[in-house]
Design a protein around this motif. Sequence first.
Motif, PDB file in Angstrom:
ATOM      1  N   MET A  48       2.614   3.060  12.995  1.00  0.00           N
ATOM      2  CA  MET A  48       3.424   2.224  12.049  1.00  0.00           C
ATOM      3  C   MET A  48       4.070   2.920  11.861  1.00  0.00           C
ATOM      4  O   MET A  48       3.791   3.271  10.886  1.00  0.00           O
ATOM      5  CB  MET A  48       1.863   1.281  11.264  1.00  0.00           C
ATOM      6  CG  MET A  48       0.164   0.701  11.586  1.00  0.00           C
ATOM      7  SD  MET A  48      -0.696   0.574   9.860  1.00  0.00           S
ATOM      8  CE  MET A  48      -1.033   1.911   9.511  1.00  0.00           C
ATOM      9  N   GLU A  54       3.704   0.401   3.213  1.00  0.00           N
ATOM     10  CA  GLU A  54       2.883   2.285   2.945  1.00  0.00           C
ATOM     11  C   GLU A  54       3.758   2.253   1.519  1.00  0.00           C
ATOM     12  O   GLU A  54       3.503   3.410   1.002  1.00  0.00           O
ATOM     13  CB  GLU A  54       3.132   2.475   3.530  1.00  0.00           C
ATOM     14  CG  GLU A  54       1.704   2.566   4.509  1.00  0.00           C
ATOM     15  CD  GLU A  54       1.043   3.596   5.546  1.00  0.00           C
ATOM     16  OE1 GLU A  54       1.071   4.496   4.572  1.00  0.00           O
ATOM     17  OE2 GLU A  54       0.101   3.403   5.900  1.00  0.00           O
ATOM     18  N   TYR A 255      -6.006  -1.147   8.483  1.00  0.00           N
ATOM     19  CA  TYR A 255      -5.912  -1.479   9.405  1.00  0.00           C
ATOM     20  C   TYR A 255      -5.788  -1.790  10.946  1.00  0.00           C
ATOM     21  O   TYR A 255      -7.146  -0.637  11.355  1.00  0.00           O
ATOM     22  CB  TYR A 255      -4.381  -0.633   9.492  1.00  0.00           C
ATOM     23  CG  TYR A 255      -3.811   0.752   9.785  1.00  0.00           C
ATOM     24  CD1 TYR A 255      -4.258   1.600  10.844  1.00  0.00           C
ATOM     25  CD2 TYR A 255      -4.164   1.939   8.393  1.00  0.00           C
ATOM     26  CE1 TYR A 255      -4.371   2.939  10.843  1.00  0.00           C
ATOM     27  CE2 TYR A 255      -3.901   2.801   8.498  1.00  0.00           C
ATOM     28  CZ  TYR A 255      -4.597   3.792   9.911  1.00  0.00           C
ATOM     29  OH  TYR A 255      -4.407   4.453   9.898  1.00  0.00           O
ATOM     30  N   ALA A 268      -8.046   3.925   8.466  1.00  0.00           N
ATOM     31  CA  ALA A 268      -8.891   4.924   8.672  1.00  0.00           C
ATOM     32  C   ALA A 268      -9.171   5.254   7.740  1.00  0.00           C
ATOM     33  O   ALA A 268      -9.067   4.958   6.565  1.00  0.00           O
ATOM     34  CB  ALA A 268      -7.251   5.830   8.891  1.00  0.00           C
ATOM     35  N   ARG A 311      -4.406  14.801   7.639  1.00  0.00           N
ATOM     36  CA  ARG A 311      -2.666  14.440   7.186  1.00  0.00           C
ATOM     37  C   ARG A 311      -2.542  15.675   6.371  1.00  0.00           C
ATOM     38  O   ARG A 311      -3.584  16.151   6.131  1.00  0.00           O
ATOM     39  CB  ARG A 311      -2.446  13.223   6.276  1.00  0.00           C
ATOM     40  CG  ARG A 311      -3.205  11.812   7.150  1.00  0.00           C
ATOM     41  CD  ARG A 311      -3.399  10.798   6.544  1.00  0.00           C
ATOM     42  NE  ARG A 311      -3.826   9.932   6.502  1.00  0.00           N
ATOM     43  CZ  ARG A 311      -4.923   9.171   6.310  1.00  0.00           C
ATOM     44  NH1 ARG A 311      -5.837  10.273   6.051  1.00  0.00           N
ATOM     45  NH2 ARG A 311      -5.985   8.265   6.689  1.00  0.00           N
ATOM     46  N   ARG A 337       1.033  10.886   4.901  1.00  0.00           N
ATOM     47  CA  ARG A 337       0.639   9.118   5.332  1.00  0.00           C
ATOM     48  C   ARG A 337       1.790   8.810   7.139  1.00  0.00           C
ATOM     49  O   ARG A 337       1.868   7.836   7.335  1.00  0.00           O
ATOM     50  CB  ARG A 337       0.395   8.335   5.204  1.00  0.00           C
ATOM     51  CG  ARG A 337      -0.608   8.525   4.177  1.00  0.00           C
ATOM     52  CD  ARG A 337      -1.058   7.193   2.852  1.00  0.00           C
ATOM     53  NE  ARG A 337       0.065   6.756   2.453  1.00  0.00           N
ATOM     54  CZ  ARG A 337       0.870   6.405   1.233  1.00  0.00           C
ATOM     55  NH1 ARG A 337      -0.081   7.117   0.108  1.00  0.00           N
ATOM     56  NH2 ARG A 337       1.656   6.306   0.812  1.00  0.00           N
TER      57      ARG A 337
HETATM   58  N1  GLY Z   1      -0.145   5.797   7.234  1.00  0.00           N
HETATM   59  C1  GLY Z   1      -1.695   5.374   8.020  1.00  0.00           C
HETATM   60  C2  GLY Z   1      -2.658   6.792   7.474  1.00  0.00           C
HETATM   61  O1  GLY Z   1      -2.407   7.688   7.661  1.00  0.00           O
HETATM   62  O2  GLY Z   1      -3.660   6.361   8.148  1.00  0.00           O
END
Ligand code: GLY
Length: 380
Positions: A48, A54, A255, A268, A311, A337
């Motif tokens: 995305m 976000e 999402y 997530a 991440r 993210r």
């Molecule tokens: N930007 C989506 C996530 O970090 O899950």
Amino acid sequence: MSASVDVAVVGCGIIGAAAAWRLSQRGLTVTCFDPAPGDGATHAAAGMLADVTEAEFGEDRLTALNVASARAWPDFAAELSSATGADLAFRRTGTLTVAYDSGDRQQLRRLLSLRRDLGLPIEEITVDDARGLEPLLGPRIAGATWTPDEHQVDPRRVHAALLAVLADLGVAVVRRRVTELQLTPSGTVNGVVDETGERHPAGSVLLAAGWASRELTGVPTRPVKGQLLRLDASGQPGFTLSRVVRGFVQARSVYLVPRADGEVVVGATSEEQPDDRQVTAGGTFAVLRDARALVPGIDELPVTELTARARPGSPDNLPLIGDSGIPGLVLATGHYRNGILLAPLTASVLAARYGAGTVPEWATAADPSRFAATVTGGPT
Ligand code: GLY
């Protein structure tokens, strides 16, 4: 010992690979190092390009970077597609953000007002209009916003295309782990040492190793684990999702990202956990519970993949892009993210840094000097 290059890039996920592409295009000799290129956060990412949906409280400077990079994506994707012939699944689907209950609607409206105040293109729509856009929304939806301009892309396709273009440009990707930075007696980084003990001299080292950047240098990155599922809606004529659907279910975020080929990425979790790559029953349950509250029809879809990766978090959620404070060491990490979204911007900031030797003024929010005290030439 290998021949010296201008830049050794440590980490060849989407950030390292995109930077290597831009630097090589500008005539620098580049070698990338990664034992498993693209198998970190890039492998998990849903793709995305969510510069609006976000945008969070307290993150205005990050939002400005995200918006700039979202603007850069169409040209970046077109150039990469035309260089490789690859279909990157880059498309504008827009994002429908829905609230499950009245508390979630309050949260949605607070975020709507923040995003509007930032001048971002987002509007509140009625639940009926949301259902008009996505008829598969579940029965219990309390509110909705619509963000028509957001795009999505398939990060795995982008990464494969970047590897192809790097190969065309003669950039070597060494599939070994870097265990050490090589330092001159005066403390300038002038190369890397890989896991076999081989030394690779370089004029400069660009560290793009995601959360693991900390292990080499003390850069304050940390793993933030995410668990996702991939479902397959191809061959399921009853299941049509055309837009990214995200939302809040009893204050939790979830999402669903539908691709043109029928893949639906559902995510997530966000866990302050190490990158153990373990998919857990609880993580999978939590993501599915919330996703099916918004789109119950996913019940029928085959599960094709369960993924867990971390991440690269940073202390202030902003990335670190630019000079580290240690001579010879440049950083491109901490994208948290937004690594996929921020790849074009990061690569262009680094192209400027390696071209004119300075990072553009508008990218100062990402200047790593804010953490200079923590960065060393060695592990911590
Ligand atoms: N930007 C989506 C996530 O970090 O899950």
